[in-house]
Design a protein around this motif. Structure first.
Motif, PDB file in Angstrom:
ATOM      1  N   ASP A 219       0.853  -1.189   0.000  1.00  0.00           N
ATOM      2  CA  ASP A 219       0.000   0.000   0.000  1.00  0.00           C
ATOM      3  C   ASP A 219       0.889   1.240   0.000  1.00  0.00           C
ATOM      4  OD1 ASP A 219      -1.517   2.289   1.072  1.00  0.00           O
ATOM      5  OD2 ASP A 219      -3.116   0.838   1.418  1.00  0.00           O
ATOM      6  N   PRO A 220       0.842   2.051  -1.051  1.00  0.00           N
ATOM      7  CA  PRO A 220       1.753   3.204  -1.159  1.00  0.00           C
ATOM      8  C   PRO A 220       1.660   4.166   0.030  1.00  0.00           C
ATOM      9  CG  PRO A 220       0.614   2.822  -3.238  1.00  0.00           C
ATOM     10  CD  PRO A 220      -0.043   1.941  -2.225  1.00  0.00           C
ATOM     11  N   GLU A 221       0.453   4.394   0.525  1.00  0.00           N
ATOM     12  CA  GLU A 221       0.293   5.324   1.641  1.00  0.00           C
ATOM     13  C   GLU A 221       0.828   4.736   2.938  1.00  0.00           C
ATOM     14  OE1 GLU A 221      -0.671   8.538   1.679  1.00  0.00           O
ATOM     15  OE2 GLU A 221      -0.522   8.292  -0.503  1.00  0.00           O
ATOM     16  N   LEU A 222       0.513   3.471   3.212  1.00  0.00           N
ATOM     17  CA  LEU A 222       0.991   2.844   4.432  1.00  0.00           C
ATOM     18  C   LEU A 222       2.506   2.709   4.424  1.00  0.00           C
ATOM     19  CD1 LEU A 222      -1.673   0.013   4.909  1.00  0.00           C
ATOM     20  CD2 LEU A 222      -1.500   2.155   6.175  1.00  0.00           C
ATOM     21  N   ALA A 223       3.067   2.391   3.263  1.00  0.00           N
ATOM     22  CA  ALA A 223       4.509   2.190   3.165  1.00  0.00           C
ATOM     23  C   ALA A 223       5.289   3.467   3.442  1.00  0.00           C
ATOM     24  CB  ALA A 223       4.867   1.628   1.794  1.00  0.00           C
TER      25      ALA A 223
END
Length: 355
Positions: A219-223
């Motif tokens: 997940d780009p945001e979580l990462a």
């Protein structure tokens, strides 16, 4: 000798108005050195422990009871881990130069007079307070992990420590119940936190990515969570916490927010550890590894025996599935379990391992 936290009202079952309960209610946050509390004898249904020796301060110690000289230690208190708690407390006092300067803060989920009585009878001179942790604060937030013991509400009480202890406590050492200290813990207490809220040993050689799922990292945001940080694994069973900074920084709420994310998306598999890492990894004060020789209980699935890591040791920690008292009782101990055995105050009617 103990007090009940007024921050969490106690609901009394009918017929339980013993002198112990009355004392808890009438002496909130009493100084354990001066409060007189009538405590019933331990029930035969609970484990019985030998009375520990009375440890006294060395000549260089400040007078006990003064705020400036008191070392505050927090632990959870549960009947299932009581044997471990007793051993941990004994080890701290035995290796301390100033054992009378400790005050223990025990967090419990249930009102268990027999457990409190065991503490009092085993350590008659111990200064301690007991606080009720309301399990309802986390019941809707806990996600199932890889080991049932990690899902117990009391395992999450460390997140709410700053809400439970009195405001005059500015710093505290949090310890799990499955460890023993083999050095003077005053050295850990005196660590310079600088601008950090928490100090603990960091393990930057560990594969940090394994503490979170592929869903998290994909997940780009979580990462992006760790952008600007160099995150390293740390174990939450041994922590020095600046309680004031924790409160002001709203860290309880920050950890809770990640627990809410976990309820919606499966971003980790362990219990209360990953949300701590998400909030604080890469932003703590690192202390020497000798203050947490962890993993002695093996992994979280099988609990296989492990050897000690090389280097000096100040604290031995049986994190993982295997607990030393259970393995010793089963007569299938690991070699490291014999290092815990000298601190075991359990009074057993069974023959010892040496017999």
């Amino acid at each position: 000798m103990a007090s009940w936290s007024p921050s969490s009202p106690l609901l009394l079952p009918g017929g339980l108005l013993s002198s112990l309960i009355v004392a808890f209610l009438l002496v909130p946050f009493a100084d354990a050195a001066t409060a007189t509390v009538s405590i019933r004898k331990p029930s035969p249904d609970y484990p019985i422990f030998r009375e520990a020796p009375a440890f006294r301060n060395g000549v260089s110690c400040a007078s006990p009871g003064r705020d400036s000289s008191t070392i505050h230690v927090a632990m959870t208190l549960d009947a299932n881990y009581l044997r471990g708690t007793m051993a941990a407390v004994l080890s701290i006092l035995q290796h301390s130069t100033c054992p009378e300067n400790f005050e223990f803060h025990f967090l419990c989920a249930r009102f268990e007079p027999e457990v409190f009585a065991s503490i009092k009878s085993t350590f008659p001179y111990l200064r301690f307070r007991v606080y009720r942790f309301d399990s309802n604060r986390v019941r809707g937030k806990i996600s199932k992990s890889i080991r049932q013991a990690l899902d117990q509400p009391l395992n999450y009480a460390r997140i709410y420590l700053a809400d439970l202890i009195p405001p005059n406590v500015k710093r505290i050492i949090y310890l799990d119940s499955d460890l023993v200290v083999v050095d003077d813990i005053a050295e850990l207490w005196e660590v310079d936190l600088k601008d950090k809220v928490l100090a603990a040993p960091e393990y930057c050689h560990a594969n940090f990515t394994k503490y979170f799922t592929d869903l998290f990292w994909s997940d780009p945001e979580l990462a992006k969570t760790f952008d600007g940080r160099r995150p390293c694994y740390f174990n939450t069973g041994v922590m020095v916490v600046d309680v004031e900074k924790w409160r002001v920084g709203g860290y309880t709420q920050k950890v809770e927010e990640w627990m809410s994310v976990q309820k919606q998306k499966r971003i980790y598999h362990l219990g209360s550890l990953p949300p701590f890492l998400l909030v604080l990894a890469g932003n703590i004060k690192a202390v020497d590894h000798r203050w947490n020789q962890h993993g002695l209980g093996g992994d979280n699935i099988e609990g296989k025996c492990r050897s000690l890591h090389p280097g000096p040791i100040s604290l031995l920690h049986w994190s993982g599935k295997g607990k030393p008292w259970l393995r010793l009782d089963s007569r299938k101990p690991c070699n490291v379990d014999y290092l815990w055995a000298p601190y075991d105050l359990y009074r057993s009617s069974s023959p010892s391992l040496e017999e």
